[in-house]
Design a protein around this motif. Structure first.
Motif, PDB file in Angstrom:
ATOM      1  N   ALA A  44       0.843  -1.204   0.000  1.00  0.00           N
ATOM      2  CA  ALA A  44       0.000   0.000   0.000  1.00  0.00           C
ATOM      3  C   ALA A  44       0.878   1.254   0.000  1.00  0.00           C
ATOM      4  O   ALA A  44       0.590   2.222  -0.722  1.00  0.00           O
ATOM      5  N   ALA A  45       1.954   1.244   0.774  1.00  0.00           N
ATOM      6  CA  ALA A  45       2.870   2.393   0.813  1.00  0.00           C
ATOM      7  C   ALA A  45       3.546   2.593  -0.540  1.00  0.00           C
ATOM      8  O   ALA A  45       3.660   3.729  -1.025  1.00  0.00           O
ATOM      9  N   LEU A  46       3.975   1.516  -1.165  1.00  0.00           N
ATOM     10  CA  LEU A  46       4.611   1.622  -2.487  1.00  0.00           C
ATOM     11  C   LEU A  46       3.638   2.199  -3.509  1.00  0.00           C
ATOM     12  O   LEU A  46       4.015   3.032  -4.339  1.00  0.00           O
ATOM     13  N   GLU A  47       2.375   1.765  -3.444  1.00  0.00           N
ATOM     14  CA  GLU A  47       1.358   2.274  -4.373  1.00  0.00           C
ATOM     15  C   GLU A  47       1.114   3.761  -4.132  1.00  0.00           C
ATOM     16  O   GLU A  47       0.977   4.537  -5.084  1.00  0.00           O
ATOM     17  N   THR A  48       1.070   4.173  -2.879  1.00  0.00           N
ATOM     18  CA  THR A  48       0.875   5.586  -2.551  1.00  0.00           C
ATOM     19  C   THR A  48       2.030   6.424  -3.083  1.00  0.00           C
ATOM     20  O   THR A  48       1.817   7.503  -3.645  1.00  0.00           O
ATOM     21  N   ILE A  49       3.236   5.936  -2.919  1.00  0.00           N
ATOM     22  CA  ILE A  49       4.426   6.641  -3.425  1.00  0.00           C
ATOM     23  C   ILE A  49       4.344   6.772  -4.944  1.00  0.00           C
ATOM     24  O   ILE A  49       4.527   7.846  -5.509  1.00  0.00           O
ATOM     25  N   ARG A  50       4.046   5.647  -5.610  1.00  0.00           N
ATOM     26  CA  ARG A  50       3.976   5.642  -7.077  1.00  0.00           C
ATOM     27  C   ARG A  50       2.858   6.548  -7.576  1.00  0.00           C
ATOM     28  O   ARG A  50       3.048   7.342  -8.496  1.00  0.00           O
ATOM     29  N   ALA A  51       1.686   6.449  -6.954  1.00  0.00           N
ATOM     30  CA  ALA A  51       0.537   7.249  -7.383  1.00  0.00           C
ATOM     31  C   ALA A  51       0.792   8.744  -7.207  1.00  0.00           C
ATOM     32  O   ALA A  51       0.285   9.560  -7.978  1.00  0.00           O
ATOM     33  N   GLY A  52       1.597   9.096  -6.224  1.00  0.00           N
ATOM     34  CA  GLY A  52       1.937  10.494  -5.993  1.00  0.00           C
ATOM     35  C   GLY A  52       3.087  10.988  -6.839  1.00  0.00           C
ATOM     36  O   GLY A  52       3.540  12.124  -6.689  1.00  0.00           O
ATOM     37  N   GLY A  53       3.576  10.135  -7.732  1.00  0.00           N
ATOM     38  CA  GLY A  53       4.685  10.524  -8.601  1.00  0.00           C
ATOM     39  C   GLY A  53       6.034  10.485  -7.915  1.00  0.00           C
ATOM     40  O   GLY A  53       7.020  10.984  -8.444  1.00  0.00           O
ATOM     41  N   GLY A  54       6.088   9.857  -6.737  1.00  0.00           N
ATOM     42  CA  GLY A  54       7.345   9.764  -6.000  1.00  0.00           C
ATOM     43  C   GLY A  54       8.209   8.617  -6.488  1.00  0.00           C
ATOM     44  O   GLY A  54       7.827   7.842  -7.365  1.00  0.00           O
ATOM     45  N   GLU A  55       9.376   8.528  -5.906  1.00  0.00           N
ATOM     46  CA  GLU A  55      10.337   7.490  -6.254  1.00  0.00           C
ATOM     47  C   GLU A  55      10.893   6.898  -4.967  1.00  0.00           C
ATOM     48  O   GLU A  55      11.256   7.636  -4.049  1.00  0.00           O
ATOM     49  N   ALA A  56      10.951   5.599  -4.879  1.00  0.00           N
ATOM     50  CA  ALA A  56      11.577   4.936  -3.737  1.00  0.00           C
ATOM     51  C   ALA A  56      13.047   4.726  -4.084  1.00  0.00           C
ATOM     52  O   ALA A  56      13.364   4.105  -5.095  1.00  0.00           O
ATOM     53  N   ALA A  57      13.922   5.256  -3.254  1.00  0.00           N
ATOM     54  CA  ALA A  57      15.359   5.060  -3.475  1.00  0.00           C
ATOM     55  C   ALA A  57      15.794   3.670  -3.035  1.00  0.00           C
ATOM     56  O   ALA A  57      16.669   3.067  -3.645  1.00  0.00           O
ATOM     57  N   ALA A  58      15.150   3.164  -1.957  1.00  0.00           N
ATOM     58  CA  ALA A  58      15.531   1.858  -1.425  1.00  0.00           C
ATOM     59  C   ALA A  58      14.367   1.241  -0.668  1.00  0.00           C
ATOM     60  O   ALA A  58      13.540   1.942  -0.095  1.00  0.00           O
TER      61      ALA A  58
END
Length: 127
Positions: A44-58
């Protein structure tokens, strides 16, 4: 420059809180540490990051968790964020499974619990 986001996943709340605080201290400014207490909440957190146009560094995930294991979390992270550095923390895991997962996903690291925070921070920062 925006903070680099690091998602940490572990089903043990005390360990997750300690991991977050220690990483914040070792990594310092420029990194934002987010946490998830399960594989499902990590997705759910990954989807929220992606949907907000963010990027996970790690993404740093425990291996053995109730329900969804860490390998599933890391596969989802790789699919959503192909450039993210993926690390697995484990107190116990089958060596063959770990080697297969590393071969499949190109893990930045596999660390035994308890791990050295400086070593983990270097893996998160990358080359």
């Amino acid at each position: 420059m925006p903070d680099r986001l690091v998602l940490c996943v572990d089903d043990e709340a005390v360990l997750l809180l300690a991991l977050r605080h220690r990483l914040e201290s070792v990594l310092g400014a420029g990194y934002r540490i987010e946490t998830a207490l399960s594989g499902e909440s990590a997705l759910a957190a990954l989807e929220t990051i992606r949907a907000g146009g963010g990027e996970a560094a790690a993404v740093v995930s425990d291996w053995r968790m109730p329900g969804m294991k860490g390998d599933e979390v890391l596969r989802a992270a790789r699919a959503s964020f192909p450039r993210a550095r993926l690390m697995l923390l484990t107190g116990y895991a089958d060596r063959e499974e770990l080697l297969a997962l590393d071969s499949e996903l190109g893990l930045a690291g596999i660390l035994q619990k308890p791990c050295d925070m400086r070593e983990l921070a270097e893996l998160i920062r990358g080359p």
